[in-house]
Design an enzyme around this catalytic site. Structure first.
Site, PDB file in Angstrom:
ATOM      1  N   ASN A 109      33.100  85.508 -83.968  1.00  0.00           N
ATOM      2  CA  ASN A 109      33.069  85.005 -84.840  1.00  0.00           C
ATOM      3  C   ASN A 109      33.007  86.417 -85.567  1.00  0.00           C
ATOM      4  OD1 ASN A 109      31.736  83.418 -87.102  1.00  0.00           O
ATOM      5  ND2 ASN A 109      30.845  84.905 -86.968  1.00  0.00           N
ATOM      6  N   HIS A 110      32.850  87.834 -85.085  1.00  0.00           N
ATOM      7  CA  HIS A 110      32.860  88.759 -85.924  1.00  0.00           C
ATOM      8  C   HIS A 110      33.038  89.553 -85.389  1.00  0.00           C
ATOM      9  CE1 HIS A 110      28.548  88.268 -84.875  1.00  0.00           C
ATOM     10  NE2 HIS A 110      28.776  88.992 -84.282  1.00  0.00           N
ATOM     11  N   GLN A 176      29.199  93.548 -90.503  1.00  0.00           N
ATOM     12  CA  GLN A 176      29.789  92.943 -88.712  1.00  0.00           C
ATOM     13  C   GLN A 176      30.614  91.500 -89.963  1.00  0.00           C
ATOM     14  OE1 GLN A 176      26.244  91.320 -87.475  1.00  0.00           O
ATOM     15  NE2 GLN A 176      26.546  92.327 -85.355  1.00  0.00           N
ATOM     16  N   ASP A 178      33.590  88.454 -90.552  1.00  0.00           N
ATOM     17  CA  ASP A 178      33.634  87.402 -89.714  1.00  0.00           C
ATOM     18  C   ASP A 178      34.766  86.967 -89.708  1.00  0.00           C
ATOM     19  OD1 ASP A 178      31.242  86.554 -89.657  1.00  0.00           O
ATOM     20  OD2 ASP A 178      31.143  84.259 -89.997  1.00  0.00           O
ATOM     21  N   ASP A 208      29.487  84.546 -78.552  1.00  0.00           N
ATOM     22  CA  ASP A 208      28.217  84.552 -79.406  1.00  0.00           C
ATOM     23  C   ASP A 208      28.605  83.909 -80.349  1.00  0.00           C
ATOM     24  OD1 ASP A 208      26.700  86.312 -80.178  1.00  0.00           O
ATOM     25  OD2 ASP A 208      27.540  86.980 -81.458  1.00  0.00           O
ATOM     26  N   TYR A 212      29.774  79.336 -86.050  1.00  0.00           N
ATOM     27  CA  TYR A 212      29.746  79.969 -87.048  1.00  0.00           C
ATOM     28  C   TYR A 212      31.471  80.229 -87.500  1.00  0.00           C
ATOM     29  CZ  TYR A 212      25.035  80.371 -86.349  1.00  0.00           C
ATOM     30  OH  TYR A 212      23.592  79.802 -86.240  1.00  0.00           O
ATOM     31  N   LEU A 213      32.355  80.177 -86.772  1.00  0.00           N
ATOM     32  CA  LEU A 213      33.723  80.374 -86.621  1.00  0.00           C
ATOM     33  C   LEU A 213      34.529  79.957 -87.726  1.00  0.00           C
ATOM     34  CD1 LEU A 213      34.229  79.874 -82.317  1.00  0.00           C
ATOM     35  CD2 LEU A 213      33.341  82.356 -83.889  1.00  0.00           C
ATOM     36  N   GLU A 215      34.737  78.230 -91.260  1.00  0.00           N
ATOM     37  CA  GLU A 215      34.333  77.774 -93.193  1.00  0.00           C
ATOM     38  C   GLU A 215      35.507  76.655 -93.439  1.00  0.00           C
ATOM     39  OE1 GLU A 215      35.848  80.850 -91.946  1.00  0.00           O
ATOM     40  OE2 GLU A 215      33.675  81.477 -90.500  1.00  0.00           O
ATOM     41  N   GLU A 250      26.450  80.357 -76.913  1.00  0.00           N
ATOM     42  CA  GLU A 250      25.541  80.270 -78.101  1.00  0.00           C
ATOM     43  C   GLU A 250      25.380  79.323 -79.615  1.00  0.00           C
ATOM     44  OE1 GLU A 250      22.274  84.282 -79.787  1.00  0.00           O
ATOM     45  OE2 GLU A 250      24.753  83.665 -80.397  1.00  0.00           O
ATOM     46  N   HIS A 315      17.035  88.177 -75.321  1.00  0.00           N
ATOM     47  CA  HIS A 315      16.754  89.702 -75.462  1.00  0.00           C
ATOM     48  C   HIS A 315      17.084  89.645 -77.275  1.00  0.00           C
ATOM     49  CE1 HIS A 315      20.805  88.028 -76.396  1.00  0.00           C
ATOM     50  NE2 HIS A 315      21.001  88.580 -77.674  1.00  0.00           N
TER      51      HIS A 315
END
Lengths: 552, 420
Positions: A109-110, A176, A178, A208, A212-213, A215, A250, A315
């Site tokens: 993603n970022h 970070q 995107d 990960d 959100y990949l 928009e 995720e 984590h």
């Protein structure tokens, strides 16, 4: 010809027991205070003995480490503080030699704002392919319907970049940015990264922050069709060139939305079951099975070759994004007596502290984790009941050095204590002098021994990884019971969520004639008849029964 | 008429294989005895027109396989012996047995053989002894055929007292000789096992026979047995008893770890088809049970400390009680014996002491069991002996949960000297 991974079976992940660890936190071989690959390599036999079959390594790439490595600055290089690419290759080989698969992170993603792609983008002319590696805007009002995830630290999803003279889009920290998958060059680069690691022999990739990949204006910018197309492209590429590899999504979303990440078996092989985890904690605290049963009832069916990834802790903070407000309030009240334990929409604590260091509750929760449909993930240190330090900020308190021994620095490193990347846990209850691998190795009644046995038992029965599940509905709601089936195997799991003994009567007439054989002690219980089957469970007690028929 | 190099006169092949040729394999080692006569006799085309005799011999050069051209149904294949294979003499006396059998299987598979019968060149092969394996392979569609020797149960006590009941309890198949120099495999079983890395394992040489039987049983393949009239050598063992025990049980116990997903799921056991007439058993050998009892009493004092590494207090007490028993009352109860074997299996798994030392220490206990068996069953009929061995097998099955329980939860393994 497709390049095969180390696993024999294409669906190896369904029967796997995954161990999640951070190289930085596990073992330091060169006394610089930071864990590294040679250190991990030295401890690999410990993991083999624990019985785990797959290692999930948190990011170890070149990074400024402002988000523990999820801010990648070079996808093809190992962060020098963890070792070299050769060190990683050695670890990979050693893991494969021990029949363990290895999955690594792919932060799709970022990137870090230090990544050369971003540095090039901010200097490139607006509209150029180089600039368009990321998502830019002249205003911070685009995609206004998109929520902010890191509420505690980020006021907006947009940050102004003076050099570019524009805002850049970021769903997580402002450092970070995107990536822009609307730019085909981005996909080409990322597939190159995929090839780099899979060719080396990596068995799986954890994707990960996958929702959100992409928009699009007027949407929440989550779970968009464009995002799924990106994943399908990655999957097609992998299927075309590799065999026996796995993609793990995720996607911290509701199960119905997560379901989409399996596609028709053409997206991810696995995805986390985020809503189940907090409901396990609610269920055991309320001494009521309904929150768990409800989460399972709302779990949609997934393609045969796909699998849920189950976990108790990891984590990150114990995320409460996918529960109701009431449930969130309950969790805060029940599990965060100290407000410092709260972070974003979650709780930054390890398993043992969350459960009051109650061995019976830890065992019960782990037994539930291992018996529910999916692949369990053990977070490093939870197998010995490690504690945390919520005063360390962000999520660092659950990422402290692994506690190997009662010696200096918990046996993690021979560096001076002040050089350690993080202090070891040294409070009166969870101190490394009391909670460590060496002590538990020497104690046959320790949590570590219990965990090893449970891992081995779970691996013995494919029904746990690949079987169906049916809930039972006994009158006593403090008892959670379910049946797993796979081929001729029928396993009955019964758990008492209460702190006091409980009676339960189970409707098992369907299995009349079968003898429940308790799987941990291999003891035969009375044969099931045509009337309801009574059982008594001790406080936080649980049974796994193999329903055997002796007439053959 | 025994086939010992001279031609067998009559055609005894009653049932031909369903399809394809059969291979009779003769594994030989670096110290090969004269196999030529046997091979030529077995390869006689007038007797066995559908079979090829394959003799596996060690290669003297660097070439791993040198198949000779078929010559009247006789083929020689060469295998490359490993240095480690010739360093330790296996109990069966054939230094490169695993390599030799692998070479034979490979040749059989390459030639499209329907099955393969392994024979031992050091034994006599009376008329019909080979054909009975063929019948079991073809008429019963078996994948593995073990032998039933016409041997008195007092001989081969290790088989009857440990390996057979152990095999039966673990894998649910009542094979009388799960370890034997003679057996037969179908093409299906050969295909299944040829690619397995077991052949290169250090202990393959001593355990390959056990491994093939367990592979068939664990793989849910069809297992049969056949009465075989060959004469096994009981004289002058090639290695001492302790070494034999260490080798055989060492492999069988190690194999447990590989097949845990199979044997822990099997409960009970079943008979397997036995082809052919069992015939008359040989007469009971002369066994000096009193000497074994005395040996056990002496060794108890020396080895008790070692046994305490694997045996729980109650077992130690039961064995100690035996040291005071007269011969009339000298009996090792079946459950005690079965649990003792299972405790040794656990001790082996957990490496409580060096494995070879542990297994060697079982020898006096085994001799005590053998003495008990002989004293109890002296003069008994064949039927009574069979019934007695069936009870022993049943005890191993009854006590199997004891092994599974400890295996799944090693902390339940509580020898006197608990090291955890």
């Amino acid at each position: 010809m497709r390049l095969r991974g180390s696993a024999e079976h294409p669906q190896w992940y369904k029967d796997a027991v995954i161990y999640q660890l951070h190289v930085r936190s596990f073992a330091d071989s060169n006394a610089d205070g930071i864990g590294d690959f040679p250190g991990l390599l030295q401890r690999l036999d410990y993991l083999a003995e624990l019985g785990v079959t797959c290692l999930w390594l948190l990011p170890f790439f070149v990074s400024p480490l402002r988000d523990d490595g999820y801010d990648v600055a070079d996808y093809r290089q190992v962060n020098p503080c963890y070792g070299t690419l050769e060190d990683f290759r050695a670890l990979l080989q050693a893991a494969h030699d021990r029949a363990m698969q290895v999955i690594i992170e792919l932060a799709l993603n970022h990137t870090s704002d230090q990544h050369p792609w971003f540095q090039r983008a901010r200097r490139a002319p607006a509209g150029s392919p180089e600039r368009n590696f990321y998502v830019w805007s002249d205003t911070d009002q685009r995609f206004a319907g998109t929520r902010i995830i890191f509420l505690d630290t980020e006021p907006s999803n947009w940050t102004w970049d003076a050099e570019a003279g524009a805002f850049y889009w970021h769903r997580f920290f402002s450092h970070q940015p995107d990536l822009n998958y609307g730019n085909p060059l981005v996909m080409r680069e990322m597939l190159g990264v995929v090839d780099f690691w899979l060719t080396m022999g990596v068995d799986g990739l954890r994707l990960d922050a996958v929702p959100y990949l992409a928009e699009r204006e007027g949407t929440s910018c989550e779970n968009l069709p464009e995002t799924h197309e990106v994943i399908r492209t990655v999957r097609r590429h992998i299927d075309a060139h590799y065999a026996n590899r796995m993609l793990l999504a995720e996607a911290n979303q509701l199960p119905t939305d997560v379901r989409a990440y399996f596609g028709n078996g053409d997206e991810c092989h696995m995805a986390y079951h985020f809503p189940l985890m907090p409901r396990l904690f609610i269920g055991i605290h309320q001494e009521d099975r309904e929150p768990i049963a409800d989460a399972l009832a709302q779990t949609p069916a997934i393609p045969d070759e796909c699998q849920w990834a189950l976990f108790l802790r990891n984590h990150d903070e114990l995320t409460l994004e996918m529960v109701t407000e009431d449930e969130r309030d309950y969790m805060y009240l029940a599990y965060t007596a100290d407000p410092e334990a709260r972070l974003n929409l979650g709780i930054r604590r390890r398993l043992a502290p969350l459960l009051g260091n109650d061995r019976r509750r830890i065992e019960l929760m782990t037994a539930l984790l291992f018996s529910l449909p999916g692949t369990p993930i053990i977070y490093y240190g939870d197998e010995i009941g490690m504690g945390d330090n919520i005063l360390l900020g962000d999520r660092h308190g659950v990422r402290t050095p692994m506690q190997w021994s009662p010696g200096a620095n918990a046996g993690f490193s021979t560096a001076p204590a002040e050089k350690l990347f993080s202090p070891v846990i040294d409070d009166p209850v969870y101190s490394f002098q009391a909670v460590n691998v060496a002590a538990q190795e020497a104690d046959g009644a320790s949590l570590l021994h219990w965990m090893r046995n449970m891992v081995a038992l779970r691996k013995l029965f494919h029904v746990f990884g690949g079987g169906t599940v049916e809930m039972l509905h006994p009158e006593n709601r403090k008892v959670f019971a379910h049946v797993r089936r796979h081929g001729e195997d029928v396993i009955l799991c019964v758990a008492n969520l209460s702190r006091v003994p409980q009676p339960v009567v189970l409707e098992l007439q369907e299995f009349a004639g079968a003898t429940p054989v308790e799987m941990l002690g291999y003891t035969s219980f009375p044969t099931i008849g045509t009337t309801p089957y009574p059982l008594t469970l001790g406080a936080y007690g649980y049974y796994w029964f193999e329903l055997q028929r002796f007439d053959t | 008429m025994a086939i010992t190099g001279s031609n067998s006169s009559a055609s005894t092949l009653e049932t031909e294989p369903a399809s394809g040729r059969l291979v009779i394999g003769i594994p030989t080692g670096p110290a090969a005895e004269d196999y030529r006569g046997l091979a030529e006799a077995l390869a006689d085309p007038t007797v066995r027109p559908t079979c090829t005799v394959v003799v596996a011999r060690p290669a003297s050069t660097g070439t791993a396989r040198e198949p000779a051209a078929p010559d009247d149904g006789l083929v020689e294949v060469r295998y490359m012996p490993r240095q480690q294979d010739v360093l330790e003499m296996p109990y069966h006396g054939l230094a490169c047995r695993a390599r030799a059998i692998h070479a034979i299987f490979a040749e059989a598979q390459a030639g499209g053989a329907a099955g393969c019968i392994i024979v031992d060149p050091r034994t006599t092969h009376p008329e019909g002894s080979i054909e009975s394996f063929w019948r079991a392979l073809s008429a019963h569609d078996a994948d593995f055929v073990g032998p039933v020797y016409r041997r008195h149960p007092f001989s081969g006590g290790l088989i009857h007292g440990i390996l057979a009941p152990f095999f039966s309890a673990l894998y649910g198949i009542r094979l009388q000789y799960p370890v034997a120099p003679h057996f037969a495999c179908s093409s299906r079983l050969m295909a299944m096992v040829l690619a397995d890395p077991i052949w290169d394992a250090g202990a393959a040489n001593v355990g390959i026979d056990w491994w093939l039987a367990t592979a068939a049983a664990a793989g849910s393949l069809r297992v049969a047995q056949t009465s075989v009239a060959v004469t096994l050598r009981d004289d002058s063992p090639l290695v001492d008893l302790s070494t034999t025990i260490a080798q055989l049980l060492g492999f069988a116990f190690t194999d447990l770890e590989r097949r845990v997903q199979v044997w822990q799921r099997i409960r009970g056991s079943r008979d397997v088809v036995c082809v052919g007439d069992a015939g008359e058993s040989h007469a009971a050998p002369n066994i000096d049970a009193a000497a074994f009892v005395e040996s056990f009493r002496c060794d108890y004092r020396d080895l008790r400390e070692v046994w305490e590494e694997v045996l729980p207090p109650m077992a130690i007490m039961q064995w100690r009680r035996l040291t005071t028993m007269s011969q009339d009352g000298f009996r090792v109860a079946d459950p005690v014996w079965a649990r003792t074997i299972y405790d040794f299996a656990m001790g082996h798994r957990l490496r409580v002491i060096p494995r070879a030392n542990l297994l060697r220490s079982l020898t006096p206990l085994y001799l005590a069991w053998l003495a008990s068996f002989v004293l109890e069953m002296q003069g008994a009929s064949t039927e009574a002996l069979d019934a007695r061995l069936a009870r022993l097998r049943s005890a191993f099955e009854q006590e199997k949960p004891y092994l599974i329980s400890q295996w799944r939860w090693p902390e339940r393994f509580k020898p006197v000297k608990l090291r955890r």
